[in-house]
Design a protein around this motif. Structure first.
Motif, PDB file in Angstrom:
ATOM      1  N   CYS A   1      64.086  47.744  20.703  1.00 49.32           N
ATOM      2  CA  CYS A   1      62.957  46.935  20.276  1.00 49.32           C
ATOM      3  C   CYS A   1      63.457  45.710  19.541  1.00 49.32           C
TER       4      CYS A   1
ATOM      5  N   ASP B   1      60.408  41.410  15.736  1.00 51.10           N
ATOM      6  CA  ASP B   1      58.973  41.156  15.654  1.00 51.10           C
ATOM      7  C   ASP B   1      58.359  41.348  17.036  1.00 51.10           C
TER       8      ASP B   1
ATOM      9  N   PHE C   1      56.336  51.538  22.593  1.00 47.73           N
ATOM     10  CA  PHE C   1      56.538  51.536  21.144  1.00 47.73           C
ATOM     11  C   PHE C   1      56.264  50.150  20.568  1.00 47.73           C
ATOM     12  N   ASN C   2      56.843  49.128  21.175  1.00 47.50           N
ATOM     13  CA  ASN C   2      56.665  47.774  20.668  1.00 47.50           C
ATOM     14  C   ASN C   2      55.230  47.275  20.837  1.00 47.50           C
TER      15      ASN C   2
ATOM     16  N   VAL D   1      53.260  48.712  17.956  1.00 44.75           N
ATOM     17  CA  VAL D   1      53.540  47.974  16.718  1.00 44.75           C
ATOM     18  C   VAL D   1      52.815  46.634  16.728  1.00 44.75           C
ATOM     19  N   SER D   2      52.787  45.971  17.877  1.00 41.25           N
ATOM     20  CA  SER D   2      52.099  44.679  17.966  1.00 41.25           C
ATOM     21  C   SER D   2      50.602  44.819  17.730  1.00 41.25           C
TER      22      SER D   2
ATOM     23  N   GLY E   1      49.430  46.848  15.474  1.00 40.04           N
ATOM     24  CA  GLY E   1      49.283  47.332  14.109  1.00 40.04           C
ATOM     25  C   GLY E   1      49.356  48.836  13.989  1.00 40.04           C
TER      26      GLY E   1
ATOM     27  N   TYR F   1      51.884  52.021  13.828  1.00 43.75           N
ATOM     28  CA  TYR F   1      53.294  52.295  13.546  1.00 43.75           C
ATOM     29  C   TYR F   1      53.558  53.787  13.748  1.00 43.75           C
TER      30      TYR F   1
ATOM     31  N   ASN G   1      55.185  57.513  14.489  1.00 43.91           N
ATOM     32  CA  ASN G   1      56.376  58.334  14.312  1.00 43.91           C
ATOM     33  C   ASN G   1      56.949  58.549  15.706  1.00 43.91           C
TER      34      ASN G   1
ATOM     35  N   TRP H   1      50.685  59.240  15.605  1.00 45.19           N
ATOM     36  CA  TRP H   1      50.276  58.532  14.400  1.00 45.19           C
ATOM     37  C   TRP H   1      48.946  59.065  13.881  1.00 45.19           C
TER      38      TRP H   1
END
Length: 276
Positions: A6, A9, A194-195, A198-199, A201, A203, A205, A273
């Motif tokens: 990853c 950002d 995964f990324n 995250v993008s 919002g 996150y 496990n 999550w």
């Protein structure tokens, strides 16, 4: 998880587009149809190491309601049903859902509801809200991945658990494709997902199951049938090369009398999550 999987950002990259490019056609080909060899159904119905490791990782309460997206024939669904108030199983394959119905009848399970639908079509408006959403190995072919994630975020009240394939999956099959000089039709890389999370919002496990066991076969014909069913992109000449390849790459396990290859196993990753 490798830090190279990853970027710093995730918002600097269009992960949704990258995922869609890897998945390919928007119209997913149904994996399980009436033409899929019946012997394969019988093999996948068995509880294995993955199921034993998955269930303890799920956060489930006696009064929880669970939505199982891409339930298949219900190996995971039925185990979850033992621990919660109710489970709604969604799958797009009538054949797999018929197997789930047989499983329900055989074990007298009374808290599983069945819905025939594509995962992408599950929204809070047409399925409602559930305490927990589980998708076990069913997300890798979804094209509209961002919309699907947004939908399950609205559906889930407590937790979301996704199991996807890692990058070290089914090395034996990849070796076969390499030998015939053809690109292996692999899944979209799990790190894209995964990324993307995250993008958005989210996150998650993340944990690798680190499975020890590999696939076992009764004989070469068994291995051929179970390998060939998803090789419909091969020519007849290429299919003819499967048996010789298996004969060369499978060895007899003297303890159980089965044929095997130690690299012929799944690489599975759990992402989960808590809903905030």
């Amino acid at each position: 998880m490798d830090s190279n999987d990853c970027i710093k950002d995730p918002n600097d990259f269009d992960w949704e587009k990258a995922w869609a490019n890897e998945v390919g056609s928007k119209k997913r080909e149904k994996k399980w149809t009436k033409d899929t060899p019946k012997i394969h159904f019988e093999k996948i119905a068995v509880k294995d190491e993955y199921h034993e490791k998955l269930i303890p990782k799920l956060i489930l309460g006696d009064e929880d309601t669970v939505l199982d997206l891409g339930s298949g024939e219900g190996a995971v669904t039925s185990l979850i049903a033992e621990k919660v108030k109710s489970v709604t199983a969604i799958d797009s394959s009538p054949v797999m859902l018929d197997m789930l119905k047989q499983r329900i009848e055989h074990y007298n399970i009374d808290n599983i509801d069945i819905v025939e639908s594509d995962i992408e079509d599950a929204t809070v408006d047409n399925v409602g809200k559930f305490d927990v959403v589980v998708a076990s190995r069913s997300f890798m072919g979804i094209h509209e991945i961002k919309d699907t994630i947004i939908n399950i975020q609205k559906i889930a009240k407590k937790y979301v658990f996704l199991v996807v394939f890692g990058r070290n999956n089914w090395k034996l099959e990849k070796k076969f494709y390499e030998e015939i000089g053809k690109d292996y039709p692999d899944f979209a890389p799990y790190d894209y997902l995964f990324n993307l999370l995250v993008s958005l919002g989210i996150y998650p496990n993340i944990e690798n199951f680190d499975l020890v066991g590999n696939r076992k076969y009764d004989d070469i014909e068994d291995a051929f049938i179970r390998m060939k069913w998803k090789m419909n992109n091969l020519s007849e000449e290429e299919v003819d090369k499967i048996r010789p390849f298996l004969e060369e790459n499978l060895t007899l396990n003297k303890e159980d009398g089965k044929l095997e290859n130690l690299e012929d196993k799944a690489d599975l990753v759990l992402m989960w999550w808590k809903i905030k």
